[in-house]
Design an enzyme around this catalytic site. Structure first.
Site, PDB file in Angstrom:
ATOM      1  N   CYS A   1     -72.305 -45.395 -68.422  1.00 49.93           N
ATOM      2  CA  CYS A   1     -70.944 -44.864 -68.253  1.00 49.93           C
ATOM      3  C   CYS A   1     -70.523 -44.088 -69.484  1.00 49.93           C
ATOM      4  CB  CYS A   1     -69.963 -46.002 -68.016  1.00 49.93           C
ATOM      5  SG  CYS A   1     -69.889 -46.512 -66.316  1.00 49.93           S
TER       6      CYS A   1
ATOM      7  N   SER B   1     -54.511 -53.929 -60.620  1.00 55.37           N
ATOM      8  CA  SER B   1     -53.790 -52.702 -60.959  1.00 55.37           C
ATOM      9  C   SER B   1     -53.317 -52.130 -59.634  1.00 55.37           C
ATOM     10  CB  SER B   1     -54.710 -51.706 -61.670  1.00 55.37           C
ATOM     11  OG  SER B   1     -55.617 -51.129 -60.755  1.00 55.37           O
TER      12      SER B   1
ATOM     13  N   LYS C   1     -67.017 -44.132 -59.307  1.00 58.42           N
ATOM     14  CA  LYS C   1     -67.427 -43.580 -60.603  1.00 58.42           C
ATOM     15  C   LYS C   1     -67.432 -44.639 -61.709  1.00 58.42           C
ATOM     16  CE  LYS C   1     -62.866 -41.630 -61.831  1.00 58.42           C
ATOM     17  NZ  LYS C   1     -62.508 -42.486 -62.950  1.00 58.42           N
ATOM     18  N   ASP C   2     -66.750 -45.773 -61.481  1.00 58.86           N
ATOM     19  CA  ASP C   2     -66.730 -46.852 -62.482  1.00 58.86           C
ATOM     20  C   ASP C   2     -67.896 -47.828 -62.338  1.00 58.86           C
ATOM     21  OD1 ASP C   2     -64.320 -45.871 -63.428  1.00 58.86           O
ATOM     22  OD2 ASP C   2     -63.107 -47.198 -62.174  1.00 58.86           O
TER      23      ASP C   2
ATOM     24  N   ASN D   1     -54.788 -48.580 -67.110  1.00 55.95           N
ATOM     25  CA  ASN D   1     -54.809 -48.142 -65.720  1.00 55.95           C
ATOM     26  C   ASN D   1     -53.967 -46.869 -65.575  1.00 55.95           C
ATOM     27  OD1 ASN D   1     -52.051 -48.871 -65.258  1.00 55.95           O
ATOM     28  ND2 ASN D   1     -52.673 -50.983 -64.929  1.00 55.95           N
ATOM     29  N   VAL D   2     -53.994 -46.294 -64.399  1.00 56.05           N
ATOM     30  CA  VAL D   2     -53.338 -45.001 -64.169  1.00 56.05           C
ATOM     31  C   VAL D   2     -51.859 -45.034 -64.573  1.00 56.05           C
ATOM     32  CG1 VAL D   2     -52.756 -43.318 -62.390  1.00 56.05           C
ATOM     33  CG2 VAL D   2     -54.923 -44.491 -62.277  1.00 56.05           C
TER      34      VAL D   2
ATOM     35  N   ARG E   1     -66.834 -37.528 -70.978  1.00 58.90           N
ATOM     36  CA  ARG E   1     -67.163 -36.365 -70.151  1.00 58.90           C
ATOM     37  C   ARG E   1     -66.027 -35.342 -70.188  1.00 58.90           C
ATOM     38  NH1 ARG E   1     -65.277 -34.973 -65.322  1.00 58.90           N
ATOM     39  NH2 ARG E   1     -64.227 -36.982 -65.149  1.00 58.90           N
ATOM     40  N   ARG E   2     -64.797 -35.816 -70.012  1.00 54.95           N
ATOM     41  CA  ARG E   2     -63.648 -34.910 -70.021  1.00 54.95           C
ATOM     42  C   ARG E   2     -63.430 -34.336 -71.420  1.00 54.95           C
ATOM     43  NH1 ARG E   2     -60.266 -39.251 -66.483  1.00 54.95           N
ATOM     44  NH2 ARG E   2     -60.869 -38.516 -64.406  1.00 54.95           N
TER      45      ARG E   2
ATOM     46  N   THR F   1     -57.414 -38.206 -73.211  1.00 57.11           N
ATOM     47  CA  THR F   1     -58.340 -38.709 -72.188  1.00 57.11           C
ATOM     48  C   THR F   1     -59.213 -39.798 -72.799  1.00 57.11           C
ATOM     49  OG1 THR F   1     -60.228 -38.217 -70.773  1.00 57.11           O
ATOM     50  CG2 THR F   1     -59.985 -36.821 -72.685  1.00 57.11           C
TER      51      THR F   1
ATOM     52  N   ARG G   1     -51.470 -45.111 -68.373  1.00 58.60           N
ATOM     53  CA  ARG G   1     -51.814 -43.825 -68.998  1.00 58.60           C
ATOM     54  C   ARG G   1     -50.709 -42.791 -68.775  1.00 58.60           C
ATOM     55  NH1 ARG G   1     -56.955 -42.040 -66.586  1.00 58.60           N
ATOM     56  NH2 ARG G   1     -56.875 -43.800 -65.164  1.00 58.60           N
TER      57      ARG G   1
ATOM     58  N   ARG H   1     -56.250 -44.936 -72.817  1.00 51.28           N
ATOM     59  CA  ARG H   1     -56.836 -46.027 -72.049  1.00 51.28           C
ATOM     60  C   ARG H   1     -55.795 -46.696 -71.175  1.00 51.28           C
ATOM     61  NH1 ARG H   1     -60.492 -49.303 -73.698  1.00 51.28           N
ATOM     62  NH2 ARG H   1     -60.246 -50.042 -71.579  1.00 51.28           N
TER      63      ARG H   1
END
Length: 308
Positions: A236, A13, A81-82, A147-148, A127-128, A123, A151, A145
């Protein structure tokens, strides 16, 4: 010691490439030889299922772990974080790079009136989602879902009012638009904004090279946050946020941790500042306080809901 080419494994990515090139440049600047090898991840391929339904913590790191164990690559660079709190046997955390922006941001369509009325927010993170519902119980939250880049594209193509992103990811690849707001009320994911480099435990040459990239302050703060996550048994999946910040003037650590129910209705928070000498147990002790304050029951309920 034999000089060798350090092979950096990456998921293909744009963000993963940026991260790998950043580490490559730092290693090259120190005089090490490197090359980049792309490896495809299941997490990038299966885009139609929410992450927590795939039943794997660390789906984005698994493919690279296997490539490392099989000797195809020497190191892997991840958004910290992943990365699961327990690394596979034989693989170790070799360096934590200096942390970037820790915040979550809301990328919106240019008009923020929807915050006061009904809205649809996207999202892929529990958590968000939970923190959003805690603040805006009337809003609808949809799964997002990929990659950036994917999304961001989906946000543009859909009628959603906005989507939540980690600021660091968008900043790294220059994708952060003008139409965003900082969600400074949202507690970030443990280790958000930090990059970690992992390697094989027995590869002294590589471990020595990577130790020179380590940023000690970020390493300590992310350790606290991930210890908090691990003690709560979040993997996670559970809606857990944590942030530790070092205060240089007072030589202290300020910590904030949160556990929420999936619907955001329940929220158990902890906030404390301790002397730097107490950092090693801060994450653990904070998690224990949450568990003793209703967190045990809440975690059991979350696990039950996720099994459905």
């Amino acid at each position: 010691m034999v000089e060798k080419i350090i092979r950096i494994g990456i998921r293909d990515s744009e963000l993963a490439l940026w991260q790998a090139h950043t580490v490559q440049k730092q290693l090259n600047d120190l005089g090490y030889k490197t090359e980049i090898t792309a490896v495809k991840s299941e997490g990038d391929i299966i885009l139609d299922k929410p992450l927590y339904e795939l039943g794997i913590t660390g789906i984005f790191t698994k493919t690279l772990d296997i490539a490392m164990i099989n000797g195809k690559v020497d190191i892997a660079v991840h958004s910290m974080k992943d990365v699961p709190t327990a690394l596979p046997i034989g693989i170790v955390q070799a360096a934590v790079l200096e942390r970037a922006n820790i915040l979550d941001i809301l990328v919106h369509k240019g008009n923020l009136d929807f915050l006061e009325t009904n809205a649809t927010i996207a999202t892929g993170s529990l958590r968000r989602q939970a923190q959003w519902w805690n603040k805006y119980p009337n809003h609808k939250v949809v799964d997002l879902r990929g990659n950036v880049n994917t999304r961001m594209q989906k946000l543009n193509e859909n009628k959603w009012n906005g989507a939540v992103f980690a600021a660091a990811g968008l900043e790294r690849i220059n994708l952060k638009p003008d139409n965003y707001i900082n969600l400074d009320w949202m507690t970030p994911a443990p280790a958000q904004g930090a990059m970690v480099v992992v390697a094989m435990a027995e590869d002294d040459y590589v471990l020595d090279a990577l130790s020179q990239l380590n940023h000690i302050e970020t390493e300590i703060c992310t350790y606290i946050e991930r210890q908090f996550l691990k003690t709560l048994e979040g993997g996670c999946t559970a809606p857990i946020g944590a942030i530790a910040i070092y205060n240089e003037i007072e030589d202290s650590i300020h910590f904030k941790g949160v556990l929420l129910s999936i619907d955001g209705k329940q929220k158990i928070e902890i906030e404390k500042a301790v002397d730097i000498s107490e950092w090693k147990k801060l994450g653990f002790n904070s998690a224990q306080e949450i568990l003793n304050n209703g967190g045990k029951e809440l975690m059991a309920e979350i696990k039950k809901q996720l099994k459905k």
